[in-house]
Design an enzyme around this catalytic site. Structure first.
Site, PDB file in Angstrom:
ATOM      1  N   THR A   1     -18.713 -18.365  -2.073  1.00 18.34           N
ATOM      2  CA  THR A   1     -20.052 -18.659  -2.599  1.00 18.34           C
ATOM      3  C   THR A   1     -20.656 -18.813  -0.554  1.00 18.34           C
ATOM      4  O   THR A   1     -21.451 -18.520  -0.062  1.00 18.34           O
ATOM      5  CB  THR A   1     -19.963 -19.838  -3.004  1.00 18.34           C
ATOM      6  OG1 THR A   1     -19.371 -19.813  -4.810  1.00 18.34           O
ATOM      7  CG2 THR A   1     -21.351 -20.351  -3.477  1.00 18.34           C
TER       8      THR A   1
ATOM      9  N   GLN B   1     -21.470 -17.199  -8.915  1.00 10.88           N
ATOM     10  CA  GLN B   1     -22.311 -16.880  -7.808  1.00 10.88           C
ATOM     11  C   GLN B   1     -22.602 -16.192  -6.363  1.00 10.88           C
ATOM     12  O   GLN B   1     -21.668 -15.244  -6.225  1.00 10.88           O
ATOM     13  CB  GLN B   1     -21.055 -18.087  -6.445  1.00 10.88           C
ATOM     14  CG  GLN B   1     -20.656 -19.542  -7.599  1.00 10.88           C
ATOM     15  CD  GLN B   1     -19.060 -18.696  -8.275  1.00 10.88           C
ATOM     16  OE1 GLN B   1     -18.953 -17.603  -8.558  1.00 10.88           O
ATOM     17  NE2 GLN B   1     -18.885 -19.885  -8.145  1.00 10.88           N
TER      18      GLN B   1
ATOM     19  N   GLN C   1     -27.400 -16.967  -9.915  1.00  7.44           N
ATOM     20  CA  GLN C   1     -26.667 -18.135  -9.249  1.00  7.44           C
ATOM     21  C   GLN C   1     -26.378 -18.370  -8.175  1.00  7.44           C
ATOM     22  O   GLN C   1     -25.913 -17.147  -7.629  1.00  7.44           O
ATOM     23  CB  GLN C   1     -25.382 -17.645 -10.524  1.00  7.44           C
ATOM     24  CG  GLN C   1     -24.544 -19.622 -10.203  1.00  7.44           C
ATOM     25  CD  GLN C   1     -23.204 -19.496 -11.013  1.00  7.44           C
ATOM     26  OE1 GLN C   1     -22.981 -18.196 -11.852  1.00  7.44           O
ATOM     27  NE2 GLN C   1     -22.173 -19.944 -10.813  1.00  7.44           N
ATOM     28  N   ASP C   2     -26.520 -19.950  -8.165  1.00  8.66           N
ATOM     29  CA  ASP C   2     -26.464 -20.086  -6.626  1.00  8.66           C
ATOM     30  C   ASP C   2     -27.318 -19.247  -5.559  1.00  8.66           C
ATOM     31  O   ASP C   2     -27.291 -18.606  -4.194  1.00  8.66           O
ATOM     32  CB  ASP C   2     -25.060 -19.659  -6.223  1.00  8.66           C
ATOM     33  CG  ASP C   2     -24.271 -20.906  -6.597  1.00  8.66           C
ATOM     34  OD1 ASP C   2     -24.685 -21.945  -7.756  1.00  8.66           O
ATOM     35  OD2 ASP C   2     -22.772 -20.953  -6.122  1.00  8.66           O
TER      36      ASP C   2
ATOM     37  N   ASP D   1     -27.799 -23.240 -10.954  1.00  2.09           N
ATOM     38  CA  ASP D   1     -26.660 -24.251  -9.584  1.00  2.09           C
ATOM     39  C   ASP D   1     -28.300 -23.544  -8.846  1.00  2.09           C
ATOM     40  O   ASP D   1     -27.372 -23.589  -7.657  1.00  2.09           O
ATOM     41  CB  ASP D   1     -26.141 -24.546  -9.389  1.00  2.09           C
ATOM     42  CG  ASP D   1     -24.538 -24.622 -10.757  1.00  2.09           C
ATOM     43  OD1 ASP D   1     -25.651 -25.777 -10.996  1.00  2.09           O
ATOM     44  OD2 ASP D   1     -24.125 -24.794 -11.258  1.00  2.09           O
TER      45      ASP D   1
ATOM     46  N   ARG E   1     -27.094 -30.279 -12.812  1.00  2.00           N
ATOM     47  CA  ARG E   1     -26.476 -31.131 -12.947  1.00  2.00           C
ATOM     48  C   ARG E   1     -25.011 -31.451 -11.777  1.00  2.00           C
ATOM     49  O   ARG E   1     -25.714 -30.821 -10.551  1.00  2.00           O
ATOM     50  CB  ARG E   1     -25.291 -29.918 -14.263  1.00  2.00           C
ATOM     51  CG  ARG E   1     -25.713 -29.370 -13.577  1.00  2.00           C
ATOM     52  CD  ARG E   1     -24.526 -28.283 -14.535  1.00  2.00           C
ATOM     53  NE  ARG E   1     -23.979 -26.803 -13.219  1.00  2.00           N
ATOM     54  CZ  ARG E   1     -23.159 -25.897 -13.961  1.00  2.00           C
ATOM     55  NH1 ARG E   1     -21.791 -26.756 -14.763  1.00  2.00           N
ATOM     56  NH2 ARG E   1     -22.605 -25.126 -13.762  1.00  2.00           N
TER      57      ARG E   1
ATOM     58  N   TRP F   1     -22.837 -31.880  -9.172  1.00  2.00           N
ATOM     59  CA  TRP F   1     -21.856 -31.004  -9.202  1.00  2.00           C
ATOM     60  C   TRP F   1     -20.455 -31.811  -8.401  1.00  2.00           C
ATOM     61  O   TRP F   1     -19.316 -31.827  -7.969  1.00  2.00           O
ATOM     62  CB  TRP F   1     -22.586 -30.019  -7.407  1.00  2.00           C
ATOM     63  CG  TRP F   1     -21.059 -29.194  -7.061  1.00  2.00           C
ATOM     64  CD1 TRP F   1     -19.765 -28.831  -7.316  1.00  2.00           C
ATOM     65  CD2 TRP F   1     -20.663 -28.915  -5.735  1.00  2.00           C
ATOM     66  NE1 TRP F   1     -19.582 -27.834  -6.922  1.00  2.00           N
ATOM     67  CE2 TRP F   1     -20.428 -28.088  -5.699  1.00  2.00           C
ATOM     68  CE3 TRP F   1     -22.490 -28.778  -4.904  1.00  2.00           C
ATOM     69  CZ2 TRP F   1     -20.091 -26.839  -4.304  1.00  2.00           C
ATOM     70  CZ3 TRP F   1     -22.224 -27.837  -3.709  1.00  2.00           C
ATOM     71  CH2 TRP F   1     -21.512 -27.082  -3.442  1.00  2.00           C
TER      72      TRP F   1
END
Length: 538
Positions: free
Chosen positions: A308, A338, A360-361, A382, A444, A446
């Site tokens: 990531t 990711q 995502q990310d 996220d 949320r 992490w």
């Protein structure tokens, strides 16, 4: 990193680990200070040398500063020791993915050593130190996360830091520095802390521009009607100095002298390259022709063998970075999981009228102090995440449709230690998701001390009534800090929100002010110099 570090490592370890009681005039730290740390027994094992320069402080404050110095020096020595162990590991049994994660760890621990060395300087501001120690903690966690990305937990168990107390000493240093900061603010005569008190006085005013840590020169650059004076021009058609951003950055050290601001103008175009603004590339300003016109794009992702951390299309680590009127995107798509568009670990970085596009990310607010103004951020899972001290102001945050088995979560903040000064603050912004059918949430946790606050923002009906989503079971639900203040819109009602111990509905402006640009980000001390508009208060 300084090549002289490792030849002196054996001496440092011998001094600290073997013969701590041989230091002249050495004493044991105050148990009162150590008892306020997460690991008192480790704190009590330190050896300190009283400093006459602290005679102007009362005994308790002086003691906390002495213990702080000893703790920082010990933690630095441990970081050097761990880095040396990692760099000399036998990696012949490592497969390709393991080596990718291992390389991340080398870079991250080099940065940690730098952060700790700066923190140990007697000239360092205590607020800065708290930021740098928090960044060191983010590095330690990210090293581990690289192996977790590839499901290589067995390789992770053999890593050197599992056999040291490095993370515990770092956690203690965070706690002790915070105690020193508190003590110094309450002391009547603290000559070493004038800058902190000065900054606190600055917090009472607003600027019709960026936070105060943006210098006067940078403010003029951003406010200039004709645009800033350009040092380097990048243009794909050959009409500039270079055709790629990476070439321009490589040439930057030859073009300017000293540490003056260097402006790179990136003309309209789609730049398919993975760009890295290294730690040595400080005071870079990158200006494009507008969102959607100047686009930096890539598709690196975890599924195809990048961690990531390493998947970012555009990564910046050099301090005081500014980007304006550009788009950063990762086109890997939701099925690749990711995939980062931009990662920033740049202290005092500013992003103005920029767009970040991914799934995502999308946006990795990795570490240190960052400010985003009038930006567009889009993604799915996220898609704003990391462990920086960061404020988003006047931004449009847009949910996209994820895969059929996924939900959307706007944030995933990564504070691991309660004494880190980090968090994600969203202020005067819009959170929306037109046409999105997936269940969507504000965030949320992490990590166990995840901290996110949303204030005076519009929240559309795309956000579920519960507002927030758990990471795994009851993990972090009582240790996180999530809060909402004076938001509006169909999704802003708090009546159906989660009942977690760490969730708060703020009703007092005084409580909300703690998370303003002026207070949380100390923005009045650095953003005005960039010229980017900002609101210091609520």
């Amino acid at each position: 990193m300084d090549k002289l570090i490792f030849p002196t490592l054996a001496f440092l370890c011998l001094l600290i680990f073997v013969a701590p009681n041989k230091v002249a005039n050495a004493t044991k730290p105050s148990s009162k200070t150590c008892n306020q740390t997460p690991y008192p027994e480790l704190c009590n094992s330190l050896t300190i040398t009283p400093k006459s320069t602290l005679n102007t402080l009362d005994d308790e404050t002086s003691s906390s500063f002495n213990v702080r110095d000893a703790s920082l020096k010990f933690t630095l020595a441990q970081a050097q020791y761990v880095h040396n162990l990692i760099s000399t590991m036998d990696t012949t049994s490592f497969d390709k993915l393991s080596k990718v994660a291992w390389v991340d760890c080398l870079e991250l621990y080099e940065d940690t050593i730098d952060n700790l060395a700066r923190s140990s300087s007697s000239k360092s501001n205590l607020n800065d130190v708290q930021t740098w120690l928090s960044a060191a903690y983010a590095n330690h966690e990210t090293c581990k996360n690289g192996f977790i990305d590839f499901q290589l937990n067995s390789k992770l168990q053999s890593f050197p830091f599992f056999n040291t107390n490095f993370s515990k000493h770092l956690s203690n240093s965070l706690a002790i520095n915070k105690l020193s900061l508190t003590s110094s603010l309450s002391a009547t005569q603290v000559s070493t802390n004038n800058q902190i008190i000065k900054n606190r006085k600055l917090l009472s005013s607003d600027f019709d521009g960026f936070p105060a840590w943006v210098s006067t020169g940078d403010r003029k650059l951003l406010q200039s009607s004709g645009g800033p004076k350009v040092d380097i021009t990048v243009a794909q058609d050959g009409s500039g100095d270079y055709k790629t951003i990476s070439e321009a950055l490589a040439a930057s050290s030859k073009i300017r002298s000293g540490s003056s601001r260097l402006v790179i103008y990136v003309k309209s175009g789609i730049y398919k390259e993975n760009v890295v603004v290294t730690k040595s590339m400080t005071n870079i300003m990158m200006v494009g022709d507008g969102m959607g016109s100047t686009v930096v794009t890539g598709s690196k992702n975890v599924q195809d063998g990048a961690t990531t951390f390493r998947s970012a299309t555009f990564a910046v680590m050099g301090d005081h970075f500014i980007a304006q009127d550009m788009t950063f995107e990762n086109t890997a798509g939701p099925a690749k999981h990711q995939a980062v568009a931009l990662r920033s670990g740049s202290d005092f970085s500013v992003f103005y009228r920029c767009s970040f596009k991914g799934y995502q990310d999308t946006l990795y607010v990795y570490s240190k102090r960052q400010f985003y103004r009038d930006c567009d951020i889009s993604g799915t899972v996220d898609f704003i995440f990391g462990d920086a001290v960061v404020v988003f102001q006047g931004c449009n945050i847009n949910l996209r449709q994820p895969m059929s088995n996924q939900i959307n979560t706007v944030t995933a903040q990564g504070r691991s230690d309660p004494n880190e000064n980090t968090g994600i603050i969203i202020h005067n912004s819009q959170i929306s998701g037109s046409g999105v059918s997936a269940k969507s949430y504000l965030g949320r946790p992490w990590q166990k001390c995840s901290r996110t606050v949303i204030m005076r923002s519009g929240i559309s009906g795309a956000i579920d009534a519960a507002g927030w989503f758990p990471w795994s079971g009851s993990f972090a639900l009582s240790t996180l800090y999530y809060a909402e203040y004076a938001n509006t819109g169909a999704g802003a009602g708090t009546g159906g929100r989660v009942k977690w111990g760490g969730y708060h509905v703020l009703t007092s402006p005084a409580d909300a002010l703690k998370f303003s640009v002026g207070n949380f980000l100390a923005g009045n001390s650095w953003i005005p110099s960039t010229g980017v508009p900002f609101t210091a208060g609520l």
